[in-house]
Write an enzyme that holds these catalytic residues in place. Structure first.
Site, PDB file in Angstrom:
ATOM      1  N   ARG A 136       0.820  -1.211   0.000  1.00 31.66           N
ATOM      2  CA  ARG A 136       0.000   0.000   0.000  1.00 31.66           C
ATOM      3  C   ARG A 136       0.852   1.258   0.000  1.00 31.66           C
ATOM      4  O   ARG A 136       0.504   2.274  -0.610  1.00 31.66           O
ATOM      5  CB  ARG A 136      -0.885  -0.002   1.251  1.00 31.66           C
ATOM      6  CG  ARG A 136      -1.951   1.117   1.230  1.00 31.66           C
ATOM      7  CD  ARG A 136      -2.633   1.279   2.554  1.00 31.66           C
ATOM      8  NE  ARG A 136      -3.952   0.918   2.804  1.00 31.66           N
ATOM      9  CZ  ARG A 136      -5.055   0.991   2.071  1.00 31.66           C
ATOM     10  NH1 ARG A 136      -5.013   1.260   0.927  1.00 31.66           N
ATOM     11  NH2 ARG A 136      -6.212   0.761   2.451  1.00 31.66           N
ATOM     12  N   ASP A 191       5.652 -23.747   5.314  1.00 34.08           N
ATOM     13  CA  ASP A 191       6.148 -23.876   6.675  1.00 34.08           C
ATOM     14  C   ASP A 191       7.662 -23.825   6.529  1.00 34.08           C
ATOM     15  O   ASP A 191       8.281 -24.790   6.077  1.00 34.08           O
ATOM     16  CB  ASP A 191       5.708 -25.192   7.317  1.00 34.08           C
ATOM     17  CG  ASP A 191       6.159 -25.323   8.761  1.00 34.08           C
ATOM     18  OD1 ASP A 191       7.194 -24.717   9.115  1.00 34.08           O
ATOM     19  OD2 ASP A 191       5.501 -26.020   9.551  1.00 34.08           O
ATOM     20  N   HIS A 192       8.274 -22.692   6.861  1.00 33.23           N
ATOM     21  CA  HIS A 192       9.669 -22.498   6.485  1.00 33.23           C
ATOM     22  C   HIS A 192      10.601 -23.504   7.141  1.00 33.23           C
ATOM     23  O   HIS A 192      11.718 -23.716   6.673  1.00 33.23           O
ATOM     24  CB  HIS A 192      10.126 -21.065   6.788  1.00 33.23           C
ATOM     25  CG  HIS A 192      10.284 -20.749   8.242  1.00 33.23           C
ATOM     26  ND1 HIS A 192       9.280 -20.204   8.996  1.00 33.23           N
ATOM     27  CD2 HIS A 192      11.346 -20.892   9.073  1.00 33.23           C
ATOM     28  CE1 HIS A 192       9.703 -20.033  10.233  1.00 33.23           C
ATOM     29  NE2 HIS A 192      10.956 -20.438  10.303  1.00 33.23           N
ATOM     30  N   HIS A 247       5.224 -26.108  12.875  1.00 36.19           N
ATOM     31  CA  HIS A 247       6.630 -26.521  12.902  1.00 36.19           C
ATOM     32  C   HIS A 247       6.827 -27.862  13.614  1.00 36.19           C
ATOM     33  O   HIS A 247       7.456 -28.781  13.080  1.00 36.19           O
ATOM     34  CB  HIS A 247       7.486 -25.463  13.590  1.00 36.19           C
ATOM     35  CG  HIS A 247       7.448 -24.122  12.935  1.00 36.19           C
ATOM     36  ND1 HIS A 247       7.200 -23.952  11.584  1.00 36.19           N
ATOM     37  CD2 HIS A 247       7.633 -22.869  13.426  1.00 36.19           C
ATOM     38  CE1 HIS A 247       7.235 -22.666  11.285  1.00 36.19           C
ATOM     39  NE2 HIS A 247       7.496 -21.988  12.383  1.00 36.19           N
TER      40      HIS A 247
END
Length: 515
Positions: A55, A190-191, A253
Protein backbone atom coordinates in the site's frame (compact mmCIF):
# COMPACT_ATOMS: atom_id res chain seq x y z
CA UNK A 1 15.35 -37.24 -3.03
CA UNK A 2 17.15 -37.98 -6.30
CA UNK A 3 14.00 -39.08 -8.14
CA UNK A 4 12.33 -35.76 -7.39
CA UNK A 5 15.42 -33.77 -8.32
CA UNK A 6 15.92 -35.67 -11.55
CA UNK A 7 12.38 -34.90 -12.74
CA UNK A 8 12.62 -31.15 -12.13
CA UNK A 9 14.63 -28.41 -13.83
CA UNK A 10 17.75 -27.21 -12.05
CA UNK A 11 16.94 -23.69 -13.23
CA UNK A 12 13.70 -21.98 -12.25
CA UNK A 13 11.59 -21.38 -15.36
CA UNK A 14 11.11 -17.76 -16.33
CA UNK A 15 8.48 -16.13 -14.13
CA UNK A 16 7.31 -12.91 -12.54
CA UNK A 17 7.47 -13.06 -8.75
CA UNK A 18 4.93 -10.86 -6.96
CA UNK A 19 5.78 -10.06 -3.33
CA UNK A 20 2.62 -8.81 -1.62
CA UNK A 21 3.73 -7.09 1.56
CA UNK A 22 6.97 -5.93 -0.07
CA UNK A 23 7.64 -3.24 2.54
CA UNK A 24 7.27 -5.69 5.44
CA UNK A 25 9.79 -7.41 7.66
CA UNK A 26 9.56 -10.86 6.02
CA UNK A 27 10.33 -9.47 2.56
CA UNK A 28 13.24 -7.43 3.88
CA UNK A 29 14.82 -10.13 6.05
CA UNK A 30 14.14 -13.25 4.01
CA UNK A 31 12.57 -12.90 0.58
CA UNK A 32 14.80 -10.36 -1.16
CA UNK A 33 18.00 -11.97 0.18
CA UNK A 34 16.72 -15.40 -0.94
CA UNK A 35 16.08 -14.17 -4.48
CA UNK A 36 19.56 -12.63 -4.66
CA UNK A 37 21.18 -15.86 -3.44
CA UNK A 38 19.34 -17.83 -6.13
CA UNK A 39 20.52 -15.30 -8.71
CA UNK A 40 24.13 -15.50 -7.53
CA UNK A 41 24.04 -19.29 -7.74
CA UNK A 42 22.66 -19.26 -11.28
CA UNK A 43 19.28 -20.74 -10.32
CA UNK A 44 17.21 -17.87 -11.70
CA UNK A 45 18.93 -17.03 -14.94
CA UNK A 46 17.91 -13.73 -16.55
CA UNK A 47 14.28 -14.50 -17.40
CA UNK A 48 12.66 -13.27 -14.22
CA UNK A 49 11.14 -10.15 -12.72
CA UNK A 50 10.11 -9.23 -9.18
CA UNK A 51 7.23 -6.87 -8.49
CA UNK A 52 6.97 -5.57 -4.96
CA UNK A 53 3.37 -4.85 -4.00
CA UNK A 54 2.26 -2.88 -0.95
CA UNK A 55 0.00 0.00 0.00
CA UNK A 56 2.86 2.38 0.83
CA UNK A 57 3.86 4.76 -2.02
CA UNK A 58 7.33 3.99 -3.41
CA UNK A 59 9.07 4.74 -6.68
CA UNK A 60 11.01 2.02 -8.47
CA UNK A 61 14.26 3.69 -7.44
CA UNK A 62 13.21 3.83 -3.79
CA UNK A 63 12.14 0.20 -3.90
CA UNK A 64 15.42 -0.87 -5.48
CA UNK A 65 17.26 0.99 -2.74
CA UNK A 66 15.19 -0.94 -0.16
CA UNK A 67 16.21 -4.19 -1.88
CA UNK A 68 19.86 -3.15 -1.89
CA UNK A 69 19.79 -2.36 1.84
CA UNK A 70 17.98 -5.62 2.58
CA UNK A 71 20.57 -7.72 0.78
CA UNK A 72 23.46 -5.80 2.31
CA UNK A 73 22.15 -6.48 5.81
CA UNK A 74 20.66 -9.98 5.64
CA UNK A 75 21.94 -11.93 2.61
CA UNK A 76 24.65 -14.57 2.93
CA UNK A 77 26.06 -13.26 -0.35
CA UNK A 78 27.37 -9.72 -0.31
CA UNK A 79 27.36 -7.39 -3.30
CA UNK A 80 30.90 -7.39 -4.65
CA UNK A 81 32.64 -4.90 -6.87
CA UNK A 82 33.11 -7.42 -9.68
CA UNK A 83 29.44 -8.43 -9.83
CA UNK A 84 27.10 -6.53 -12.09
CA UNK A 85 24.62 -5.40 -9.47
CA UNK A 86 22.66 -3.27 -11.93
CA UNK A 87 21.88 -6.33 -14.05
CA UNK A 88 20.20 -7.88 -11.02
CA UNK A 89 18.33 -4.94 -9.57
CA UNK A 90 16.82 -3.88 -12.90
CA UNK A 91 14.56 -6.95 -12.58
CA UNK A 92 12.75 -5.26 -9.64
CA UNK A 93 9.77 -2.93 -9.91
CA UNK A 94 7.20 -1.66 -7.45
CA UNK A 95 3.42 -1.23 -7.46
CA UNK A 96 1.52 0.73 -4.83
CA UNK A 97 -1.77 -1.09 -4.49
CA UNK A 98 -4.92 -1.09 -2.38
CA UNK A 99 -5.67 -4.81 -2.34
CA UNK A 100 -9.41 -4.10 -2.21
CA UNK A 101 -9.29 -2.10 -5.46
CA UNK A 102 -9.81 -4.36 -8.49
CA UNK A 103 -8.78 -1.56 -10.88
CA UNK A 104 -5.38 -1.56 -9.18
CA UNK A 105 -4.97 -5.25 -10.07
CA UNK A 106 -5.81 -4.44 -13.69
CA UNK A 107 -3.07 -1.81 -13.66
CA UNK A 108 -0.72 -4.39 -12.16
CA UNK A 109 -1.57 -6.78 -14.99
CA UNK A 110 -0.62 -4.17 -17.59
CA UNK A 111 2.65 -3.43 -15.78
CA UNK A 112 3.36 -7.18 -15.68
CA UNK A 113 2.84 -7.63 -19.42
CA UNK A 114 5.52 -5.02 -20.08
CA UNK A 115 7.95 -6.87 -17.80
CA UNK A 116 7.13 -10.22 -19.40
CA UNK A 117 7.93 -8.78 -22.82
CA UNK A 118 11.16 -7.17 -21.58
CA UNK A 119 12.50 -10.33 -19.92
CA UNK A 120 11.00 -12.90 -22.33
CA UNK A 121 8.71 -14.47 -19.72
CA UNK A 122 5.87 -16.58 -21.06
CA UNK A 123 3.10 -15.70 -18.64
CA UNK A 124 4.34 -17.66 -15.61
CA UNK A 125 3.34 -15.86 -12.41
CA UNK A 126 4.11 -16.68 -8.76
CA UNK A 127 2.23 -14.75 -6.07
CA UNK A 128 3.87 -14.68 -2.62
CA UNK A 129 1.44 -13.34 -0.01
CA UNK A 130 3.53 -12.05 2.90
CA UNK A 131 0.33 -10.70 4.41
CA UNK A 132 -2.02 -11.31 7.30
CA UNK A 133 -3.97 -14.57 6.71
CA UNK A 134 -7.35 -12.82 6.73
CA UNK A 135 -6.29 -11.09 3.49
CA UNK A 136 -5.44 -14.27 1.56
CA UNK A 137 -8.99 -14.83 0.33
CA UNK A 138 -9.69 -11.28 -0.87
CA UNK A 139 -6.31 -10.99 -2.63
CA UNK A 140 -6.89 -14.31 -4.39
CA UNK A 141 -10.32 -13.18 -5.55
CA UNK A 142 -9.01 -9.86 -6.85
CA UNK A 143 -6.12 -11.52 -8.67
CA UNK A 144 -8.77 -13.31 -10.69
CA UNK A 145 -11.09 -10.31 -11.14
CA UNK A 146 -8.19 -8.09 -12.16
CA UNK A 147 -7.07 -10.42 -14.98
CA UNK A 148 -3.83 -11.48 -13.26
CA UNK A 149 -4.63 -15.16 -13.84
CA UNK A 150 -5.46 -14.85 -17.53
CA UNK A 151 -1.89 -15.15 -18.82
CA UNK A 152 -1.05 -18.32 -20.74
CA UNK A 153 1.61 -19.66 -18.34
CA UNK A 154 1.30 -21.29 -14.90
CA UNK A 155 0.03 -19.48 -11.81
CA UNK A 156 1.05 -20.40 -8.25
CA UNK A 157 0.04 -18.97 -4.90
CA UNK A 158 2.55 -19.09 -2.03
CA UNK A 159 1.09 -18.28 1.38
CA UNK A 160 2.60 -17.97 4.83
CA UNK A 161 1.44 -19.45 8.10
CA UNK A 162 -0.71 -19.26 10.09
CA UNK A 163 -3.32 -20.84 7.82
CA UNK A 164 -6.35 -20.03 9.93
CA UNK A 165 -6.81 -19.81 13.69
CA UNK A 166 -8.51 -23.18 14.10
CA UNK A 167 -9.96 -25.88 11.85
CA UNK A 168 -13.17 -23.96 11.16
CA UNK A 169 -11.42 -20.73 10.11
CA UNK A 170 -8.87 -22.73 8.08
CA UNK A 171 -11.71 -24.42 6.18
CA UNK A 172 -13.32 -21.09 5.33
CA UNK A 173 -9.99 -19.67 4.18
CA UNK A 174 -9.28 -22.73 2.07
CA UNK A 175 -12.70 -22.53 0.43
CA UNK A 176 -12.08 -18.89 -0.51
CA UNK A 177 -8.72 -19.67 -2.09
CA UNK A 178 -10.04 -22.79 -3.86
CA UNK A 179 -12.57 -20.62 -5.72
CA UNK A 180 -9.60 -19.21 -7.60
CA UNK A 181 -6.66 -21.63 -7.30
CA UNK A 182 -6.56 -25.41 -7.58
CA UNK A 183 -4.94 -27.34 -4.73
CA UNK A 184 -1.90 -28.16 -6.86
CA UNK A 185 -1.37 -24.41 -7.44
CA UNK A 186 -1.34 -23.57 -3.70
CA UNK A 187 2.00 -23.66 -1.88
CA UNK A 188 1.55 -23.29 1.89
CA UNK A 189 4.89 -22.46 3.44
CA UNK A 190 6.15 -23.88 6.68
CA UNK A 191 9.67 -22.50 6.48
CA UNK A 192 11.00 -25.22 8.80
CA UNK A 193 10.48 -27.65 5.93
CA UNK A 194 12.99 -25.64 3.92
CA UNK A 195 15.77 -26.08 6.48
CA UNK A 196 18.62 -28.29 5.32
CA UNK A 197 18.61 -30.67 8.29
CA UNK A 198 14.83 -31.14 8.21
CA UNK A 199 15.11 -32.21 4.59
CA UNK A 200 18.05 -34.39 5.61
CA UNK A 201 15.82 -36.44 7.93
CA UNK A 202 14.46 -38.40 4.98
CA UNK A 203 17.94 -39.08 3.66
CA UNK A 204 19.23 -40.16 7.07
CA UNK A 205 16.33 -42.56 7.47
CA UNK A 206 15.93 -43.97 3.99
CA UNK A 207 19.51 -43.92 2.63
CA UNK A 208 21.18 -45.75 5.54
CA UNK A 209 20.63 -49.47 5.97
CA UNK A 210 21.48 -49.47 9.69
CA UNK A 211 18.69 -47.01 10.62
CA UNK A 212 15.50 -48.24 8.98
CA UNK A 213 15.50 -51.73 10.59
CA UNK A 214 15.79 -50.06 14.01
CA UNK A 215 13.25 -47.28 13.33
CA UNK A 216 10.32 -48.75 15.24
CA UNK A 217 8.81 -49.60 18.63
CA UNK A 218 11.10 -52.61 19.09
CA UNK A 219 14.25 -50.50 19.30
CA UNK A 220 13.25 -46.89 20.07
CA UNK A 221 12.29 -45.91 23.61
CA UNK A 222 11.09 -42.38 22.92
CA UNK A 223 11.49 -39.38 20.63
CA UNK A 224 12.00 -35.82 21.89
CA UNK A 225 11.44 -32.71 19.77
CA UNK A 226 12.57 -29.34 21.14
CA UNK A 227 12.06 -25.95 19.55
CA UNK A 228 13.30 -23.36 22.03
CA UNK A 229 13.69 -19.61 21.68
CA UNK A 230 15.59 -17.17 23.86
CA UNK A 231 13.58 -14.15 22.66
CA UNK A 232 10.26 -12.97 24.01
CA UNK A 233 7.43 -11.75 21.82
CA UNK A 234 9.34 -8.59 20.81
CA UNK A 235 7.15 -6.43 18.49
CA UNK A 236 4.69 -9.29 17.88
CA UNK A 237 2.83 -8.94 21.18
CA UNK A 238 -0.49 -8.09 19.54
CA UNK A 239 -0.36 -11.11 17.22
CA UNK A 240 1.14 -13.49 19.75
CA UNK A 241 -1.38 -12.71 22.48
CA UNK A 242 -4.06 -13.90 20.07
CA UNK A 243 -2.16 -16.96 18.85
CA UNK A 244 0.06 -18.40 21.61
CA UNK A 245 2.73 -21.09 21.40
CA UNK A 246 0.32 -23.88 20.48
CA UNK A 247 -0.89 -22.19 17.30
CA UNK A 248 2.30 -20.28 16.51
CA UNK A 249 4.70 -23.23 16.72
CA UNK A 250 2.86 -26.44 17.62
CA UNK A 251 0.28 -26.73 14.87
CA UNK A 252 2.87 -26.32 12.15
CA UNK A 253 6.63 -26.52 12.90
CA UNK A 254 6.61 -29.17 15.63
CA UNK A 255 3.98 -31.42 14.07
CA UNK A 256 5.80 -31.22 10.73
CA UNK A 257 9.03 -32.35 12.40
CA UNK A 258 7.11 -35.19 14.04
CA UNK A 259 5.72 -36.37 10.69
CA UNK A 260 9.19 -36.41 9.13
CA UNK A 261 10.47 -38.62 11.93
CA UNK A 262 7.44 -40.93 12.10
CA UNK A 263 6.38 -41.31 8.46
CA UNK A 264 6.58 -44.61 6.59
CA UNK A 265 8.91 -44.91 3.60
CA UNK A 266 6.98 -43.58 0.58
CA UNK A 267 6.38 -45.93 -2.32
CA UNK A 268 8.10 -43.39 -4.60
CA UNK A 269 10.26 -40.40 -3.76
CA UNK A 270 7.83 -37.97 -5.37
CA UNK A 271 6.03 -35.07 -3.75
CA UNK A 272 2.51 -36.49 -3.43
CA UNK A 273 3.67 -39.89 -2.12
CA UNK A 274 5.84 -38.21 0.52
CA UNK A 275 3.00 -35.94 1.58
CA UNK A 276 0.61 -38.92 1.66
CA UNK A 277 2.80 -40.58 4.28
CA UNK A 278 2.98 -37.41 6.38
CA UNK A 279 -0.81 -37.16 6.40
CA UNK A 280 -1.06 -40.76 7.60
CA UNK A 281 1.04 -39.85 10.64
CA UNK A 282 -1.17 -36.87 11.48
CA UNK A 283 -4.28 -39.02 11.17
CA UNK A 284 -2.67 -41.57 13.49
CA UNK A 285 -2.11 -39.08 16.31
CA UNK A 286 -4.12 -40.11 19.34
CA UNK A 287 -6.54 -37.29 20.05
CA UNK A 288 -7.08 -36.20 23.64
CA UNK A 289 -10.71 -37.19 24.19
CA UNK A 290 -11.37 -35.26 27.40
CA UNK A 291 -10.06 -32.19 29.25
CA UNK A 292 -8.65 -34.61 31.82
CA UNK A 293 -6.51 -36.27 29.14
CA UNK A 294 -5.25 -32.86 28.04
CA UNK A 295 -4.40 -32.02 31.65
CA UNK A 296 -2.49 -35.30 32.06
CA UNK A 297 -0.52 -35.10 28.80
CA UNK A 298 -0.08 -31.40 27.95
CA UNK A 299 1.73 -28.65 29.86
CA UNK A 300 0.79 -25.01 29.33
CA UNK A 301 3.16 -22.31 30.56
CA UNK A 302 3.80 -18.57 30.53
CA UNK A 303 7.06 -16.82 31.41
CA UNK A 304 7.33 -14.37 34.28
CA UNK A 305 10.16 -11.97 35.12
CA UNK A 306 13.58 -13.59 35.17
CA UNK A 307 17.15 -13.24 33.98
CA UNK A 308 19.50 -14.74 31.42
CA UNK A 309 23.27 -14.23 31.32
CA UNK A 310 23.01 -11.45 33.86
CA UNK A 311 20.33 -9.54 31.98
CA UNK A 312 16.96 -8.91 33.63
CA UNK A 313 14.00 -9.99 31.50
CA UNK A 314 10.38 -8.85 31.75
CA UNK A 315 7.46 -11.19 32.20
CA UNK A 316 5.11 -11.90 29.31
CA UNK A 317 2.33 -9.75 30.78
CA UNK A 318 4.73 -6.82 30.86
CA UNK A 319 5.57 -7.04 27.17
CA UNK A 320 4.43 -4.41 24.66
CA UNK A 321 0.88 -4.88 23.27
CA UNK A 322 0.16 -7.79 25.65
CA UNK A 323 -2.90 -7.80 27.90
CA UNK A 324 -1.58 -7.42 31.49
CA UNK A 325 -4.03 -10.15 32.57
CA UNK A 326 -3.32 -12.44 29.62
CA UNK A 327 -3.41 -16.22 30.02
CA UNK A 328 -1.87 -16.85 26.60
CA UNK A 329 0.71 -19.63 26.71
CA UNK A 330 4.32 -18.89 25.75
CA UNK A 331 5.33 -22.51 26.35
CA UNK A 332 3.79 -25.87 25.81
CA UNK A 333 4.97 -29.44 26.09
CA UNK A 334 3.06 -32.62 25.37
CA UNK A 335 3.27 -36.37 25.32
CA UNK A 336 2.00 -37.50 21.92
CA UNK A 337 1.17 -41.01 20.75
CA UNK A 338 1.22 -42.22 17.15
CA UNK A 339 -1.23 -45.11 17.00
CA UNK A 340 0.08 -47.25 14.19
CA UNK A 341 1.95 -50.53 14.00
CA UNK A 342 5.43 -48.99 13.80
CA UNK A 343 5.11 -46.63 16.77
CA UNK A 344 2.57 -48.25 19.12
CA UNK A 345 3.69 -47.56 22.69
CA UNK A 346 6.51 -45.14 21.80
CA UNK A 347 5.98 -41.71 23.39
CA UNK A 348 6.82 -38.58 21.40
CA UNK A 349 7.63 -35.68 23.70
CA UNK A 350 7.36 -32.24 22.14
CA UNK A 351 8.10 -28.84 23.63
CA UNK A 352 8.45 -25.25 22.51
CA UNK A 353 8.73 -21.98 24.37
CA UNK A 354 9.95 -18.42 24.49
CA UNK A 355 12.49 -16.95 26.92
CA UNK A 356 14.28 -20.28 27.32
CA UNK A 357 18.06 -20.43 27.97
CA UNK A 358 19.14 -21.68 24.53
CA UNK A 359 17.90 -21.10 20.99
CA UNK A 360 17.78 -24.46 19.26
CA UNK A 361 15.69 -26.92 17.27
CA UNK A 362 16.62 -30.55 17.86
CA UNK A 363 15.20 -34.03 17.52
CA UNK A 364 16.49 -36.68 19.92
CA UNK A 365 15.80 -40.35 19.16
CA UNK A 366 16.51 -42.37 22.29
CA UNK A 367 17.06 -46.08 21.67
CA UNK A 368 16.18 -48.75 24.18
CA UNK A 369 18.80 -49.69 26.74
CA UNK A 370 20.80 -52.88 26.50
CA UNK A 371 19.57 -55.60 28.84
CA UNK A 372 21.55 -55.93 32.07
CA UNK A 373 22.48 -59.59 31.51
CA UNK A 374 24.68 -58.97 28.48
CA UNK A 375 28.40 -58.22 28.25
CA UNK A 376 29.39 -55.73 30.98
CA UNK A 377 25.74 -54.90 31.61
CA UNK A 378 25.79 -55.99 35.24
CA UNK A 379 28.94 -53.99 36.02
CA UNK A 380 27.96 -50.72 34.39
CA UNK A 381 24.89 -48.55 34.11
CA UNK A 382 24.92 -48.31 30.33
CA UNK A 383 23.59 -45.09 28.86
CA UNK A 384 21.07 -45.47 26.01
CA UNK A 385 22.23 -44.78 22.48
CA UNK A 386 21.04 -41.49 21.03
CA UNK A 387 20.62 -40.10 17.54
CA UNK A 388 20.34 -36.30 17.67
CA UNK A 389 19.39 -34.27 14.59
CA UNK A 390 20.33 -30.62 15.08
CA UNK A 391 18.21 -28.41 12.87
CA UNK A 392 18.90 -24.87 14.05
CA UNK A 393 20.98 -22.79 14.60
CA UNK A 394 23.78 -25.38 14.47
CA UNK A 395 23.13 -28.00 11.80
CA UNK A 396 24.39 -31.53 12.15
CA UNK A 397 23.97 -35.07 13.44
CA UNK A 398 25.13 -36.40 16.77
CA UNK A 399 25.27 -40.10 17.66
CA UNK A 400 26.03 -41.29 21.18
CA UNK A 401 27.33 -44.82 21.67
CA UNK A 402 29.02 -46.65 24.54
CA UNK A 403 32.71 -47.58 24.32
CA UNK A 404 35.58 -48.60 26.61
CA UNK A 405 37.52 -45.74 28.12
CA UNK A 406 41.08 -45.86 26.70
CA UNK A 407 43.63 -47.25 29.18
CA UNK A 408 41.03 -48.76 31.51
CA UNK A 409 40.29 -52.42 32.13
CA UNK A 410 36.61 -52.29 31.25
CA UNK A 411 35.32 -48.87 32.16
CA UNK A 412 32.62 -47.71 29.77
CA UNK A 413 32.02 -44.12 28.73
CA UNK A 414 29.60 -42.44 26.30
CA UNK A 415 31.30 -41.65 23.00
CA UNK A 416 30.08 -38.90 20.69
CA UNK A 417 30.19 -39.23 16.92
CA UNK A 418 29.43 -35.70 15.80
CA UNK A 419 28.88 -34.41 12.27
CA UNK A 420 28.66 -30.62 12.23
CA UNK A 421 27.26 -29.41 8.92
CA UNK A 422 27.44 -25.77 10.01
CA UNK A 423 31.16 -26.18 10.69
CA UNK A 424 31.66 -27.23 7.07
CA UNK A 425 29.48 -24.75 5.20
CA UNK A 426 29.16 -21.97 7.78
CA UNK A 427 27.23 -18.94 6.61
CA UNK A 428 26.86 -20.40 3.12
CA UNK A 429 24.30 -22.96 4.22
CA UNK A 430 21.23 -22.09 2.11
CA UNK A 431 18.41 -20.31 3.89
CA UNK A 432 15.05 -22.09 4.06
CA UNK A 433 13.32 -19.48 1.89
CA UNK A 434 15.89 -19.95 -0.86
CA UNK A 435 14.97 -23.59 -1.25
CA UNK A 436 11.24 -22.99 -0.92
CA UNK A 437 11.06 -20.13 -3.44
CA UNK A 438 13.20 -22.16 -5.84
CA UNK A 439 10.97 -25.23 -5.39
CA UNK A 440 7.78 -23.23 -5.91
CA UNK A 441 9.18 -21.76 -9.12
CA UNK A 442 10.03 -25.28 -10.33
CA UNK A 443 6.67 -26.72 -9.30
CA UNK A 444 8.08 -28.98 -6.57
CA UNK A 445 5.54 -29.10 -3.72
CA UNK A 446 7.36 -31.69 -1.58
CA UNK A 447 8.20 -29.32 1.27
CA UNK A 448 4.94 -27.39 1.26
CA UNK A 449 1.92 -28.41 3.29
CA UNK A 450 -1.12 -29.84 1.57
CA UNK A 451 -4.64 -29.01 2.75
CA UNK A 452 -5.25 -32.41 4.33
CA UNK A 453 -2.01 -31.95 6.33
CA UNK A 454 -3.21 -28.58 7.58
CA UNK A 455 -6.69 -29.81 8.46
CA UNK A 456 -5.41 -32.92 10.24
CA UNK A 457 -2.99 -30.85 12.31
CA UNK A 458 -5.75 -28.41 13.28
CA UNK A 459 -8.03 -31.31 14.27
CA UNK A 460 -5.40 -32.50 16.75
CA UNK A 461 -4.52 -29.05 18.11
CA UNK A 462 -8.13 -27.88 18.46
CA UNK A 463 -8.81 -30.51 21.15
CA UNK A 464 -6.04 -29.00 23.27
CA UNK A 465 -7.18 -25.44 22.65
CA UNK A 466 -10.78 -26.30 23.59
CA UNK A 467 -9.68 -27.79 26.90
CA UNK A 468 -7.58 -24.73 27.70
CA UNK A 469 -10.42 -22.38 26.77
CA UNK A 470 -12.69 -24.15 29.26
CA UNK A 471 -10.19 -23.50 32.07
CA UNK A 472 -8.13 -20.45 30.97
CA UNK A 473 -6.47 -19.74 34.33
CA UNK A 474 -4.97 -23.24 34.58
CA UNK A 475 -1.50 -22.25 33.42
CA UNK A 476 1.96 -22.94 34.82
CA UNK A 477 4.43 -20.10 35.22
CA UNK A 478 8.19 -20.23 34.71
CA UNK A 479 10.91 -17.59 35.12
CA UNK A 480 12.23 -16.09 31.89
CA UNK A 481 15.63 -17.67 31.25
CA UNK A 482 14.64 -21.08 32.69
CA UNK A 483 13.71 -24.30 30.89
CA UNK A 484 10.00 -23.95 31.46
CA UNK A 485 7.57 -25.37 34.03
CA UNK A 486 8.73 -28.25 36.21
CA UNK A 487 5.61 -30.11 35.13
CA UNK A 488 7.19 -30.56 31.68
CA UNK A 489 9.92 -32.70 33.26
CA UNK A 490 7.30 -34.70 35.11
CA UNK A 491 5.72 -35.69 31.77
CA UNK A 492 8.83 -37.74 31.03
CA UNK A 493 9.67 -38.75 34.59
CA UNK A 494 6.30 -40.48 34.88
CA UNK A 495 7.45 -42.80 32.08
CA UNK A 496 11.00 -43.23 33.43
CA UNK A 497 12.62 -40.78 30.99
CA UNK A 498 14.09 -37.27 31.11
CA UNK A 499 14.74 -34.45 28.67
CA UNK A 500 18.18 -34.83 27.13
CA UNK A 501 20.32 -31.67 27.08
CA UNK A 502 20.20 -29.74 23.83
CA UNK A 503 23.18 -28.24 22.03
CA UNK A 504 24.49 -25.34 24.07
CA UNK A 505 22.84 -26.47 27.31
CA UNK A 506 24.96 -27.11 30.38
CA UNK A 507 24.53 -30.76 31.30
CA UNK A 508 24.69 -29.78 34.97
CA UNK A 509 21.27 -28.20 34.47
CA UNK A 510 19.79 -31.56 33.58
CA UNK A 511 18.48 -33.93 36.25
CA UNK A 512 19.62 -37.30 35.00
CA UNK A 513 16.94 -39.88 35.60
CA UNK A 514 19.40 -42.74 35.60
CA UNK A 515 21.80 -41.35 38.22
Amino acid sequence: MNEIENNLPNLASGAVFFIFGATGDLARRKLFPAIYSLYREGKLGERFAVVGVARRPRTNDQFREDVTNSIGEFCRYKVEADTDWNDFVRHFEYKSLDINNVDGFRELDEQTKVLEHEFNIEGNRLFFLALAPELFGSVSQNLSKGGMLDSKGWHRLVIEKPFGYDLESAKKLNEQINEVFREEEIYRIDHYLGKEMVQNIEVIRFANAFFEPLWNKNHIANVQITLSETVGVEERGGYYDHAGALRDMGQNHILQLLTMIAMEPPSRMVAEDIRDEKVKVLRSLRAYATPEEVEANVVRGQYTTGALKGKDLPGYREEQSVNPESNTETYFAAKVSVDNFRWAGVPFYIRTGKRLPVKTTEVVVEFKRMPTNVYLGQKHNLEPNLLVIRVNPMEGIYVKINAKRPGSESEIQPLAMDFCQSCMVGINSPEAYERLIFDAARGDSTYFTRWDEVSSAWSFVDKIAEAWAANPTNIEHYPAGSWGPEKASELLANDGFHWWPVNGQDEDEVIWANK
